[in-house]
Scaffold this motif. Structure first.
Motif, PDB file in Angstrom:
ATOM      1  N   ARG A  39       0.747  -1.268   0.277  1.00  0.00           N
ATOM      2  CA  ARG A  39      -0.091  -0.047   0.016  1.00  0.00           C
ATOM      3  C   ARG A  39       0.854   1.160  -0.136  1.00  0.00           C
ATOM      4  NH1 ARG A  39      -3.509  -0.589   4.646  1.00  0.00           N
ATOM      5  NH2 ARG A  39      -5.238  -1.094   3.114  1.00  0.00           N
ATOM      6  N   GLN A  40       1.874   1.344   0.930  1.00  0.00           N
ATOM      7  CA  GLN A  40       2.704   2.355   1.009  1.00  0.00           C
ATOM      8  C   GLN A  40       3.493   2.819  -0.405  1.00  0.00           C
ATOM      9  OE1 GLN A  40       2.865   4.608   3.277  1.00  0.00           O
ATOM     10  NE2 GLN A  40       1.402   3.651   4.385  1.00  0.00           N
ATOM     11  N   GLU A  41       3.905   1.421  -0.931  1.00  0.00           N
ATOM     12  CA  GLU A  41       4.714   1.581  -2.417  1.00  0.00           C
ATOM     13  C   GLU A  41       3.728   2.031  -3.216  1.00  0.00           C
ATOM     14  OE1 GLU A  41       6.221  -1.665  -5.439  1.00  0.00           O
ATOM     15  OE2 GLU A  41       6.530  -2.231  -3.412  1.00  0.00           O
ATOM     16  N   MET A  42       2.487   1.788  -3.188  1.00  0.00           N
ATOM     17  CA  MET A  42       1.384   2.302  -4.281  1.00  0.00           C
ATOM     18  C   MET A  42       1.371   3.695  -4.195  1.00  0.00           C
ATOM     19  SD  MET A  42      -1.346  -0.654  -4.595  1.00  0.00           S
ATOM     20  CE  MET A  42      -2.541   0.122  -5.548  1.00  0.00           C
ATOM     21  N   HIS A  43       1.281   4.046  -2.812  1.00  0.00           N
ATOM     22  CA  HIS A  43       1.244   5.498  -2.304  1.00  0.00           C
ATOM     23  C   HIS A  43       2.282   6.386  -3.159  1.00  0.00           C
ATOM     24  CE1 HIS A  43      -2.671   5.476  -0.464  1.00  0.00           C
ATOM     25  NE2 HIS A  43      -2.042   4.573   0.461  1.00  0.00           N
ATOM     26  N   ARG A  44       3.534   5.893  -2.850  1.00  0.00           N
ATOM     27  CA  ARG A  44       4.888   6.716  -3.155  1.00  0.00           C
ATOM     28  C   ARG A  44       4.614   6.691  -4.783  1.00  0.00           C
ATOM     29  NH1 ARG A  44       6.895   3.455   0.576  1.00  0.00           N
ATOM     30  NH2 ARG A  44       7.469   1.819  -0.892  1.00  0.00           N
ATOM     31  N   GLU A  45       4.464   5.540  -5.441  1.00  0.00           N
ATOM     32  CA  GLU A  45       4.307   5.551  -7.002  1.00  0.00           C
ATOM     33  C   GLU A  45       3.296   6.480  -7.530  1.00  0.00           C
ATOM     34  OE1 GLU A  45       6.273   4.010  -9.253  1.00  0.00           O
ATOM     35  OE2 GLU A  45       7.567   3.305  -7.362  1.00  0.00           O
ATOM     36  N   ALA A  46       2.133   6.689  -6.939  1.00  0.00           N
ATOM     37  CA  ALA A  46       1.164   7.406  -7.336  1.00  0.00           C
ATOM     38  C   ALA A  46       1.601   9.014  -7.179  1.00  0.00           C
ATOM     39  CB  ALA A  46      -0.263   7.276  -6.601  1.00  0.00           C
ATOM     40  N   GLN A  47       2.188   9.161  -5.873  1.00  0.00           N
ATOM     41  CA  GLN A  47       2.719  10.660  -5.640  1.00  0.00           C
ATOM     42  C   GLN A  47       3.549  11.017  -6.893  1.00  0.00           C
ATOM     43  OE1 GLN A  47       1.865  12.580  -3.249  1.00  0.00           O
ATOM     44  NE2 GLN A  47       2.713  14.237  -4.323  1.00  0.00           N
ATOM     45  N   LEU A  48       4.649   9.971  -7.479  1.00  0.00           N
ATOM     46  CA  LEU A  48       5.829  10.306  -8.260  1.00  0.00           C
ATOM     47  C   LEU A  48       5.050  10.349  -9.731  1.00  0.00           C
ATOM     48  CD1 LEU A  48       8.229   7.660  -7.103  1.00  0.00           C
ATOM     49  CD2 LEU A  48       8.523  10.117  -7.106  1.00  0.00           C
ATOM     50  N   MET A  49       3.947   9.838  -9.806  1.00  0.00           N
ATOM     51  CA  MET A  49       3.193   9.774 -11.216  1.00  0.00           C
ATOM     52  C   MET A  49       2.551  11.217 -11.406  1.00  0.00           C
ATOM     53  SD  MET A  49       0.222   7.198 -12.933  1.00  0.00           S
ATOM     54  CE  MET A  49      -0.943   7.489 -11.600  1.00  0.00           C
ATOM     55  N   LEU A  50       1.873  11.523  -9.973  1.00  0.00           N
ATOM     56  CA  LEU A  50       1.283  12.938 -10.118  1.00  0.00           C
ATOM     57  C   LEU A  50       2.297  13.863 -10.332  1.00  0.00           C
ATOM     58  CD1 LEU A  50      -1.631  12.514  -7.601  1.00  0.00           C
ATOM     59  CD2 LEU A  50      -1.926  12.483  -9.934  1.00  0.00           C
ATOM     60  N   THR A  51       3.431  13.912  -9.609  1.00  0.00           N
ATOM     61  CA  THR A  51       4.450  14.702  -9.733  1.00  0.00           C
ATOM     62  C   THR A  51       4.895  14.949 -11.470  1.00  0.00           C
ATOM     63  OG1 THR A  51       5.019  14.495  -7.594  1.00  0.00           O
ATOM     64  CG2 THR A  51       6.955  15.683  -9.169  1.00  0.00           C
ATOM     65  N   ASP A  52       5.015  13.724 -11.985  1.00  0.00           N
ATOM     66  CA  ASP A  52       5.403  13.808 -13.490  1.00  0.00           C
ATOM     67  C   ASP A  52       4.239  14.368 -14.261  1.00  0.00           C
ATOM     68  OD1 ASP A  52       7.695  12.576 -12.887  1.00  0.00           O
ATOM     69  OD2 ASP A  52       6.904  10.463 -13.360  1.00  0.00           O
ATOM     70  N   MET A  53       3.116  14.179 -14.026  1.00  0.00           N
ATOM     71  CA  MET A  53       1.834  14.674 -14.777  1.00  0.00           C
ATOM     72  C   MET A  53       1.745  16.298 -14.532  1.00  0.00           C
ATOM     73  SD  MET A  53      -0.876  11.766 -13.819  1.00  0.00           S
ATOM     74  CE  MET A  53      -2.239  12.621 -14.656  1.00  0.00           C
ATOM     75  N   GLN A  54       2.085  16.641 -13.478  1.00  0.00           N
ATOM     76  CA  GLN A  54       2.281  18.150 -13.089  1.00  0.00           C
ATOM     77  C   GLN A  54       3.356  18.621 -14.294  1.00  0.00           C
ATOM     78  OE1 GLN A  54       0.338  19.830 -10.909  1.00  0.00           O
ATOM     79  NE2 GLN A  54       1.241  21.840 -11.722  1.00  0.00           N
ATOM     80  N   THR A  55       4.450  18.068 -14.404  1.00  0.00           N
ATOM     81  CA  THR A  55       5.451  18.373 -15.265  1.00  0.00           C
ATOM     82  C   THR A  55       4.924  18.484 -16.672  1.00  0.00           C
ATOM     83  OG1 THR A  55       7.253  17.418 -13.786  1.00  0.00           O
ATOM     84  CG2 THR A  55       7.823  17.881 -15.944  1.00  0.00           C
ATOM     85  N   VAL A  56       4.248  17.259 -17.070  1.00  0.00           N
ATOM     86  CA  VAL A  56       3.874  17.484 -18.389  1.00  0.00           C
ATOM     87  C   VAL A  56       2.904  18.539 -18.547  1.00  0.00           C
ATOM     88  CG1 VAL A  56       2.255  16.199 -19.902  1.00  0.00           C
ATOM     89  CG2 VAL A  56       4.146  14.823 -18.653  1.00  0.00           C
ATOM     90  N   LYS A  57       1.959  18.634 -17.568  1.00  0.00           N
ATOM     91  CA  LYS A  57       1.153  19.873 -17.856  1.00  0.00           C
ATOM     92  C   LYS A  57       1.644  21.294 -17.901  1.00  0.00           C
ATOM     93  CE  LYS A  57      -2.780  22.295 -15.260  1.00  0.00           C
ATOM     94  NZ  LYS A  57      -2.745  22.995 -14.231  1.00  0.00           N
ATOM     95  N   ALA A  58       2.653  21.456 -17.072  1.00  0.00           N
ATOM     96  CA  ALA A  58       3.363  22.702 -17.348  1.00  0.00           C
ATOM     97  C   ALA A  58       3.960  22.688 -18.705  1.00  0.00           C
ATOM     98  CB  ALA A  58       4.494  22.747 -16.241  1.00  0.00           C
TER      99      ALA A  58
END
Length: 150
Positions: A39-58
């Motif tokens: 569960r913690q690993e999935m949370h970390r991966e989701a956080q990284l994915m959202l950070t990458d998506m924020q970069t793509v959005k910018a």
């Protein structure tokens, strides 16, 4: 002669059954710890994915600023037009193409939601609850030989 039967309570302790119970409880604790680790690993991966998506959005925002032509319509609208065209033309296998286009339209709409969000990391609590629901659902079903998450 008179026979008298007297019941004497007897307590037996089955050590092999106690050992099995203890081993089962230890195994359950290990499985619960492993599930929490996943569960913690999935949370970390989701956080990284959202950070990458924020970069793509910018990056998309910067690309829109320097683009020579503005976007005429969104990807979701484009897919809706393609679906409408397939429904009107009714070429062979149009139903399969429509199903695929609907899936692509849903994905495009999701991407547009992300694009409209000010900060994608604000969406993370929503995804944290979804991850928790999935993990809890799998954990509630008992032990499985395969994991539904992976």
């Amino acid at each position: 002669y008179k026979i008298i039967k007297e019941m004497v309570p007897e307590t037996r302790e089955y050590q092999h059954m106690k050992d099995r119970l203890r081993l089962g409880q230890e195994g359950l604790s290990a499985a619960q710890a492993l599930l929490e680790e996943k569960r913690q690993e999935m949370h970390r991966e989701a956080q990284l994915m959202l950070t990458d998506m924020q970069t793509v959005k910018a990056s998309l925002g910067e690309l829109d600023k320097v683009a020579l032509k503005p976007r005429v319509f969104t990807n979701a609208e484009y897919f809706q037009q393609m679906i409408q065209h397939e429904q009107e033309s009714k070429q062979p296998l149009h139903e399969e193409r429509i199903a695929g286009l609907r899936l692509l339209a849903e994905r495009a709409e999701t991407i547009e939601k992300f694009a409209q969000a000010e900060n994608l990391e604000e969406l993370f609590p929503q995804y944290r609850s979804v991850i928790d629901q999935v993990v809890d659902k799998v954990g509630a079903k008992g032990s499985r030989k395969t994991c539904a998450l992976m």
